[in-house]
Design an enzyme around this catalytic site. Structure first.
Site, mmCIF file in Angstrom:
data_model
loop_
_atom_site.group_PDB
_atom_site.id
_atom_site.type_symbol
_atom_site.label_atom_id
_atom_site.label_comp_id
_atom_site.label_asym_id
_atom_site.label_seq_id
_atom_site.Cartn_x
_atom_site.Cartn_y
_atom_site.Cartn_z
ATOM 1 N N ASN A 18 3.639 -7.574 0.697
ATOM 2 C CA ASN A 18 4.681 -7.630 -0.324
ATOM 3 C C ASN A 18 4.934 -6.345 -1.099
ATOM 4 O O ASN A 18 6.003 -6.195 -1.685
ATOM 5 C CB ASN A 18 4.345 -8.736 -1.334
ATOM 6 C CG ASN A 18 4.272 -10.100 -0.687
ATOM 7 O OD1 ASN A 18 5.243 -10.560 -0.096
ATOM 8 N ND2 ASN A 18 3.133 -10.746 -0.768
ATOM 9 N N TYR A 19 3.964 -5.436 -1.143
ATOM 10 C CA TYR A 19 4.121 -4.279 -2.015
ATOM 11 C C TYR A 19 4.006 -2.928 -1.308
ATOM 12 O O TYR A 19 4.335 -1.897 -1.897
ATOM 13 C CB TYR A 19 3.083 -4.330 -3.153
ATOM 14 C CG TYR A 19 3.326 -5.455 -4.115
ATOM 15 C CD1 TYR A 19 4.358 -5.399 -5.044
ATOM 16 C CD2 TYR A 19 2.530 -6.591 -4.101
ATOM 17 C CE1 TYR A 19 4.596 -6.444 -5.924
ATOM 18 C CE2 TYR A 19 2.752 -7.636 -4.980
ATOM 19 C CZ TYR A 19 3.784 -7.552 -5.888
ATOM 20 O OH TYR A 19 4.020 -8.585 -6.759
ATOM 21 N N LEU A 20 3.512 -2.911 -0.086
ATOM 22 C CA LEU A 20 3.309 -1.643 0.617
ATOM 23 C C LEU A 20 4.421 -1.414 1.632
ATOM 24 O O LEU A 20 4.610 -2.220 2.543
ATOM 25 C CB LEU A 20 1.953 -1.649 1.326
ATOM 26 C CG LEU A 20 0.720 -1.763 0.421
ATOM 27 C CD1 LEU A 20 -0.549 -1.819 1.249
ATOM 28 C CD2 LEU A 20 0.668 -0.615 -0.565
#
Length: 583
Positions: free
Chosen positions: A540-542
């Site tokens: 979700n964030y990388l």
């Protein structure tokens, strides 16, 4: 494809994202936000199978005596029995919530008799489910193949939809079966009954001109909608927290790929202006207006600590969870000096999903002084930022950069941290490089406070791994002795045969050393990651292009970093990222 690229200059979608749909994008003048469709047809959800009563030989005991339960009460009892050996069933709040909801399913006679959970004996039920599990493991190839074929049939019927002339894979087309809510962290609702979802709970979303999914015989849907501004196919409201659940397209679908790509491009835009934003909030620490100072300190925390803004709490949720804007005085402590560090702030609060956030962090002097000011004349239960809320903060973020949110800061800081850590940590052979990658990923997970409880099988798997390491060390010791003996033999004889033997033994030692190093690195990796959830940030964030580029640069097989499902989700990044990609 070229024409499609020209017509989509506004979003700059690469060919790898557009893929075979490029001509459709061109012909249909697809909306630039990638979220609207013109035609959607699907078969609806697959419901959980109905409850099958326990065999008569399987008993439930109350106060040492067998007791036949009504079907609704028995079904809920089986949920507890299946979890009997899990630590959840030892927690007071879990047991209290379960017993309260279980009693709601009992008959008046059962309620009058079953008054104490401690007198309930689910062990016979638990043994039955264990035996079932073992039987499934012992199934023949033919039995397993039959189940596989049935699952494939269901997948082909319900697992795909038609969206804008394209066959797209659906993600979670099966409705989750009833059970007991576990939650994350110390959730106050753990143990409550997740009720069975029925057709009358379901909202269907599809085209007016499509073949509308049929509800099971004798039932009807709650509602049928034709909303092309959303990408969900089915929705319903779950009973625990009143949150809306969705059936969506598979992560590998075209629309999901477009949204993913846009998310990381927004974070990359932040990279270009983050220095200006940081300079601005530093200036705002000195503002004459308290509201501006509070906003600037909150933004500093969101940037530096990857805190969420603070609007995570669901309607009606009883957990005392907070984010940055909703922090209270009791959630922080200030230390002018601690452990040879100056201006230390200690955070201690429950964040999203009731996961505890605890951190001691040195901050800039002006931030510390502002916090002292914010705390003046306040009680523990008072708001730290009493002149700030998420609406005010989000409005300010939009003024700083179009599309900027607290989550964009998390995505930016997570991705830039991964990229920097990979540059610093990458070293050694393939196993060492994979360990370096996981350590870089772990730095991000710690930044984002992605925790987990150690897996139930952790100790056993570590013991098994240690046994393999011990065996490998024994093999290495034996191989080294054999090499030493071969060298001595060659020194005495100097013939070609003994020389070849020495080479064979040397290679054997090298091979076993590499195998031992790989096992030792696996042990280190597992130990370091036992309480850190790496998957959340990775999915979700990388920015996946960082990981793909790293793999290409160092010759690491992509499957060592992403499993099959993840590779499908990030197919667009795997196609487009070059080894010199920079976030």
């Amino acid at each position: 494809n070229t024409s499609a690229l020209k017509c989509n200059e506004g979003i700059g979608l690469p060919v790898s994202v557009l893929g075979p749909c490029a001509s459709v994008l061109w012909e249909e003048e697809r909306y630039t936000d990638g979220s609207k469709w013109r035609f959607l047809e699907h078969k609806g959800p697959v419901f959980a199978p109905p409850y099958e009563p326990m065999p008569d030989k399987v008993k439930f005991f109350y106060d040492g005596k067998p007791m036949k339960l009504s079907a609704p009460a028995e079904e809920v009892a089986t949920f507890f029995a299946k979890m009997l050996e899990h630590e959840y069933t030892t927690k007071d709040i879990f047991r209290k919530n379960f017993f309260k909801d279980w009693r709601k399913e009992m008959t008046p006679e059962e309620k009058s008799k079953i008054t104490d959970l401690n007198k309930c004996d689910f062990s016979d039920m638990s043994a039955f489910f264990k035996a079932q599990s073992e039987a499934r493991k012992q199934m023949s190839k033919e039995e397993k193949q039959k189940i596989k074929e049935e699952n494939e049939r269901i997948l082909q019927e319900y697992g795909f939809c038609i969206m804008d002339n394209h066959k797209e894979r659906i993600g979670n087309f099966r409705i989750e079966p009833p059970g007991l809510f576990r939650g994350r962290g110390d959730h106050p609702k753990m143990g409550m009954l997740k009720r069975r979802i029925r057709p009358q709970d379901i909202i269907i979303n599809c085209s007016k001109d499509s073949k509308i999914p049929k509800a099971p015989p004798g039932t009807k849907w709650k509602e049928v909608r034709h909303d092309n501004k959303v990408t969900w196919l089915v929705s319903w409201t779950e009973n625990i927290q009143g949150s809306i659940k969705y059936i969506m397209l598979n992560p590998s679908s075209r629309i999901k790929g477009e949204k993913d790509w846009q998310k990381y491009e927004t974070a990359r835009r932040l990279k270009k202006c983050v220095d200006r934003i940081r300079n601005q909030y530093r200036e705002d620490w000195k503002s004459k207006e308290m509201r501006i100072r509070q906003r600037a300190v909150a933004l500093y925390f969101i940037d530096k600590l990857a805190l969420r803004a603070g609007n995570e709490k669901e309607e009606g949720e009883t957990a005392d969870t907070v984010g940055c804007c909703s922090l209270r005085v009791e959630h922080i402590k200030l230390y002018p000096k601690m452990d040879d560090q100056e201006y230390v702030v200690e955070f201690d609060f429950l964040g999203k999903d009731s996961i505890r956030y605890y951190n001691k962090i040195p901050v800039e002097k002006r931030v510390f002084k502002n916090l002292q000011l914010f705390l003046e004349n306040k009680q523990p239960e008072d708001d730290l930022f009493d002149r700030l809320n998420t609406s005010i903060l989000n409005k300010h973020l939009q003024e700083l950069m179009d599309g900027l949110t607290a989550k964009v800061f998390r995505t930016y800081n997570a991705s830039i941290t991964l990229q920097q850590q990979l540059k610093q940590l990458t070293t050694g052979n393939v196993p060492a490089k994979i360990l370096s990658y996981n350590r870089a990923n772990r730095a991000v997970a710690i930044l984002c406070n992605h925790q987990r409880a150690p897996p139930k099988t952790f100790e056993k798997s570590m013991q098994n791994l240690q046994t393999k390491i011990d065996d490998k060390q024994s093999q290495l010791s034996t191989a080294r002795k054999q090499l030493k003996a071969a060298k001595a033999d060659h020194k005495a004889s100097h013939d070609e045969k003994s020389k070849k033997t020495v080479e064979v033994k040397r290679k054997a030692v090298q091979r076993i050393e590499e195998q031992l190093m790989k096992l030792q690195m696996q042990a280190t990796d597992r130990e370091e990651n036992k309480q850190i959830a790496l998957g959340t940030s990775k999915l979700n964030y990388l920015d996946p292009r960082i990981s793909v580029a790293w793999c290409k640069k160092y010759g690491i097989p992509i499957e060592k970093i992403y499993n099959k499902t993840q590779r499908e989700k990030f197919a667009w990044a795997i196609d487009m990222a070059e080894k010199d990609y920079e976030f």
